[in-house]
Design a protein around this motif. Structure first.
Motif, PDB file in Angstrom:
ATOM      1  N   GLY A  44      -5.921  -6.783  -1.673  1.00 28.95           N
ATOM      2  CA  GLY A  44      -5.689  -5.318  -1.955  1.00 28.95           C
ATOM      3  C   GLY A  44      -4.439  -5.124  -2.352  1.00 28.95           C
ATOM      4  O   GLY A  44      -3.847  -4.276  -2.922  1.00 28.95           O
ATOM      5  N   ALA A  45      -3.371  -5.913  -1.485  1.00 30.52           N
ATOM      6  CA  ALA A  45      -2.035  -5.500  -1.750  1.00 30.52           C
ATOM      7  C   ALA A  45      -1.486  -5.957  -3.139  1.00 30.52           C
ATOM      8  O   ALA A  45      -0.730  -5.254  -3.845  1.00 30.52           O
ATOM      9  N   VAL A  46      -1.982  -7.089  -3.739  1.00 33.90           N
ATOM     10  CA  VAL A  46      -1.888  -7.533  -5.147  1.00 33.90           C
ATOM     11  C   VAL A  46      -2.217  -6.443  -5.998  1.00 33.90           C
ATOM     12  O   VAL A  46      -1.548  -5.982  -6.918  1.00 33.90           O
ATOM     13  N   ALA A  47      -3.600  -5.727  -5.649  1.00 32.30           N
ATOM     14  CA  ALA A  47      -4.047  -4.938  -6.560  1.00 32.30           C
ATOM     15  C   ALA A  47      -3.379  -3.643  -6.683  1.00 32.30           C
ATOM     16  O   ALA A  47      -3.211  -2.951  -7.640  1.00 32.30           O
ATOM     17  N   ALA A  48      -2.724  -3.144  -5.303  1.00 27.82           N
ATOM     18  CA  ALA A  48      -1.823  -2.111  -5.245  1.00 27.82           C
ATOM     19  C   ALA A  48      -0.555  -2.046  -6.083  1.00 27.82           C
ATOM     20  O   ALA A  48      -0.086  -1.336  -6.812  1.00 27.82           O
ATOM     21  N   LEU A  49      -0.097  -3.418  -6.019  1.00 29.06           N
ATOM     22  CA  LEU A  49       1.109  -3.720  -6.938  1.00 29.06           C
ATOM     23  C   LEU A  49       0.976  -3.590  -8.171  1.00 29.06           C
ATOM     24  O   LEU A  49       1.507  -3.041  -9.153  1.00 29.06           O
ATOM     25  N   ASN A  50       0.010  -4.160  -8.688  1.00 29.77           N
ATOM     26  CA  ASN A  50      -0.626  -4.235 -10.033  1.00 29.77           C
ATOM     27  C   ASN A  50      -0.675  -2.668 -10.700  1.00 29.77           C
ATOM     28  O   ASN A  50      -0.254  -2.252 -11.650  1.00 29.77           O
ATOM     29  N   PHE A  51      -1.789  -1.932  -9.745  1.00 30.38           N
ATOM     30  CA  PHE A  51      -1.899  -0.707 -10.259  1.00 30.38           C
ATOM     31  C   PHE A  51      -0.614   0.365 -10.006  1.00 30.38           C
ATOM     32  O   PHE A  51      -0.655   1.634 -10.651  1.00 30.38           O
ATOM     33  N   ALA A  52       0.394  -0.080  -9.425  1.00 31.14           N
ATOM     34  CA  ALA A  52       1.563   0.632  -9.241  1.00 31.14           C
ATOM     35  C   ALA A  52       2.215   0.458 -10.628  1.00 31.14           C
ATOM     36  O   ALA A  52       3.463   0.820 -10.355  1.00 31.14           O
ATOM     37  N   GLY A  53       1.945  -0.581 -11.333  1.00 32.55           N
ATOM     38  CA  GLY A  53       2.910  -0.947 -12.437  1.00 32.55           C
ATOM     39  C   GLY A  53       3.870  -1.932 -12.414  1.00 32.55           C
ATOM     40  O   GLY A  53       4.552  -2.382 -13.297  1.00 32.55           O
ATOM     41  N   LEU A  54       3.707  -2.491 -11.165  1.00 29.96           N
ATOM     42  CA  LEU A  54       4.632  -3.836 -10.827  1.00 29.96           C
ATOM     43  C   LEU A  54       4.011  -4.968 -11.060  1.00 29.96           C
ATOM     44  O   LEU A  54       3.518  -5.752 -10.173  1.00 29.96           O
ATOM     45  N   ARG A  55       3.369  -5.276 -12.207  1.00 29.13           N
ATOM     46  CA  ARG A  55       2.599  -6.507 -12.690  1.00 29.13           C
ATOM     47  C   ARG A  55       3.304  -7.829 -12.289  1.00 29.13           C
ATOM     48  O   ARG A  55       2.508  -8.732 -11.922  1.00 29.13           O
ATOM     49  N   ARG A  56       4.719  -8.102 -12.335  1.00 28.03           N
ATOM     50  CA  ARG A  56       5.187  -9.253 -12.288  1.00 28.03           C
ATOM     51  C   ARG A  56       5.302  -9.449 -10.716  1.00 28.03           C
ATOM     52  O   ARG A  56       4.774 -10.584 -10.275  1.00 28.03           O
ATOM     53  N   LEU A  74       0.879  -1.065   0.006  1.00 29.35           N
ATOM     54  CA  LEU A  74      -0.009  -0.107  -0.137  1.00 29.35           C
ATOM     55  C   LEU A  74       0.866   1.063  -0.102  1.00 29.35           C
ATOM     56  O   LEU A  74       0.286   2.178  -0.615  1.00 29.35           O
ATOM     57  N   ALA A  75       1.787   1.070   0.839  1.00 24.09           N
ATOM     58  CA  ALA A  75       2.830   2.365   0.657  1.00 24.09           C
ATOM     59  C   ALA A  75       3.705   2.592  -0.711  1.00 24.09           C
ATOM     60  O   ALA A  75       3.477   3.853  -1.015  1.00 24.09           O
ATOM     61  N   VAL A  76       4.066   1.412  -1.131  1.00 25.66           N
ATOM     62  CA  VAL A  76       4.552   1.471  -2.636  1.00 25.66           C
ATOM     63  C   VAL A  76       3.550   2.152  -3.687  1.00 25.66           C
ATOM     64  O   VAL A  76       3.916   3.113  -4.247  1.00 25.66           O
ATOM     65  N   TRP A  77       2.146   1.737  -3.443  1.00 25.58           N
ATOM     66  CA  TRP A  77       1.228   2.308  -4.570  1.00 25.58           C
ATOM     67  C   TRP A  77       1.406   3.541  -4.126  1.00 25.58           C
ATOM     68  O   TRP A  77       1.252   4.436  -5.021  1.00 25.58           O
ATOM     69  N   SER A  78       1.146   4.216  -3.107  1.00 28.70           N
ATOM     70  CA  SER A  78       1.003   5.491  -2.553  1.00 28.70           C
ATOM     71  C   SER A  78       2.014   6.486  -3.314  1.00 28.70           C
ATOM     72  O   SER A  78       1.992   7.325  -3.795  1.00 28.70           O
ATOM     73  N   TRP A  79       3.236   5.813  -3.017  1.00 29.03           N
ATOM     74  CA  TRP A  79       4.401   6.435  -3.373  1.00 29.03           C
ATOM     75  C   TRP A  79       4.610   6.569  -4.769  1.00 29.03           C
ATOM     76  O   TRP A  79       4.921   7.810  -5.419  1.00 29.03           O
ATOM     77  N   ARG A  80       4.033   5.675  -5.517  1.00 32.34           N
ATOM     78  CA  ARG A  80       4.263   5.752  -7.048  1.00 32.34           C
ATOM     79  C   ARG A  80       3.225   6.526  -7.736  1.00 32.34           C
ATOM     80  O   ARG A  80       3.258   6.831  -8.675  1.00 32.34           O
ATOM     81  N   LYS A  81       1.759   6.444  -7.278  1.00 27.40           N
ATOM     82  CA  LYS A  81       0.758   6.998  -7.870  1.00 27.40           C
ATOM     83  C   LYS A  81       0.251   8.379  -7.216  1.00 27.40           C
ATOM     84  O   LYS A  81      -0.628   8.871  -8.143  1.00 27.40           O
ATOM     85  N   VAL A  82       0.631   8.802  -6.148  1.00 22.65           N
ATOM     86  CA  VAL A  82       0.133  10.144  -5.635  1.00 22.65           C
ATOM     87  C   VAL A  82       1.082  11.018  -5.620  1.00 22.65           C
ATOM     88  O   VAL A  82       2.338  11.056  -5.605  1.00 22.65           O
ATOM     89  N   PRO A  83       0.515  12.092  -6.387  1.00 21.97           N
ATOM     90  CA  PRO A  83       1.275  13.177  -6.411  1.00 21.97           C
ATOM     91  C   PRO A  83       1.899  13.956  -5.367  1.00 21.97           C
ATOM     92  O   PRO A  83       1.289  13.837  -4.157  1.00 21.97           O
ATOM     93  N   SER A  84       3.174  14.692  -5.283  1.00 23.94           N
ATOM     94  CA  SER A  84       3.737  15.175  -4.149  1.00 23.94           C
ATOM     95  C   SER A  84       2.620  16.442  -4.033  1.00 23.94           C
ATOM     96  O   SER A  84       1.995  17.109  -5.034  1.00 23.94           O
ATOM     97  N   PRO A  85       2.416  17.047  -2.975  1.00 26.18           N
ATOM     98  CA  PRO A  85       3.209  16.580  -1.681  1.00 26.18           C
ATOM     99  C   PRO A  85       2.252  15.492  -0.750  1.00 26.18           C
ATOM    100  O   PRO A  85       2.575  15.126   0.312  1.00 26.18           O
ATOM    101  N   TRP A  86       1.126  15.217  -1.385  1.00 25.66           N
ATOM    102  CA  TRP A  86       0.238  14.129  -0.650  1.00 25.66           C
ATOM    103  C   TRP A  86       0.757  12.771  -0.406  1.00 25.66           C
ATOM    104  O   TRP A  86       0.477  12.278   0.272  1.00 25.66           O
ATOM    105  N   ARG A  87       1.577  12.553  -1.445  1.00 24.71           N
ATOM    106  CA  ARG A  87       2.400  11.274  -1.466  1.00 24.71           C
ATOM    107  C   ARG A  87       3.020  11.084   0.183  1.00 24.71           C
ATOM    108  O   ARG A  87       2.805   9.901   0.641  1.00 24.71           O
ATOM    109  N   TRP A  88       3.693  11.984   0.531  1.00 24.47           N
ATOM    110  CA  TRP A  88       4.349  12.105   1.831  1.00 24.47           C
ATOM    111  C   TRP A  88       3.337  11.292   2.871  1.00 24.47           C
ATOM    112  O   TRP A  88       3.816  10.794   3.792  1.00 24.47           O
TER     113      TRP A  88
END
Length: 128
Positions: free
Chosen positions: A90-102, A28-42
């Motif tokens: 949801g963790a699986v979906a988060a990785l998928n939506f973060a572009g980390l499909r493998r 969930l943190a990885v998804w947040s970091w990769r998909k949420v724009p600054s400064p909200w990602r922090w």
């Protein structure tokens, strides 16, 4: 009816479950970091895993043998099962939506494998 949690409460399975819980929060943190724009990602990279972790720890079935047996918010077993499935998958979906499909596919295999091995826990949750 007394259901024995033979496999799900095995020490190795409990350790795996704990690791999967931590991995789920990290995803969930990885998804947040990769998909949420600054400064909200922090904010979200910390707040989302903390909120999900709080729900995970607070909503519990009383006398759950995989936990301390205590519960902050008494939750019926089927509702707890839905929460667990939402967090794990949801963790699986988060990785998928973060572009980390493998990574998402591998985590999906691991999550499904864990759920199959923990069939007795699922039965226990459905009966409580």
């Amino acid at each position: 009816m007394n259901v024995t949690l033979a496999l799900a409460n095995n020490d190795a399975m409990l350790a795996i479950r704990f690791l999967l819980e931590l991995v789920s929060l990290l995803c969930l943190a990885v998804w947040s970091w990769r998909k949420v724009p600054s400064p909200w990602r922090w904010l979200l990279v910390v707040a989302l895993p903390v909120a999900v972790g709080w729900a995970w720890g607070s909503f519990a079935v009383p006398d759950d043998p995989s936990r301390s047996g205590e519960s902050d918010i008494h939750t019926p077993g089927p509702v707890r099962l839905l929460l667990e499935l939402a967090v794990f998958f949801g963790a699986v979906a988060a990785l998928n939506f973060a572009g980390l499909r493998r990574a998402a596919r591998w985590l999906l295999v691991i999550m499904v494998g864990y759920q199959v091995l923990a069939y007795d826990r699922i039965g226990w949750l459905l009966s409580h």
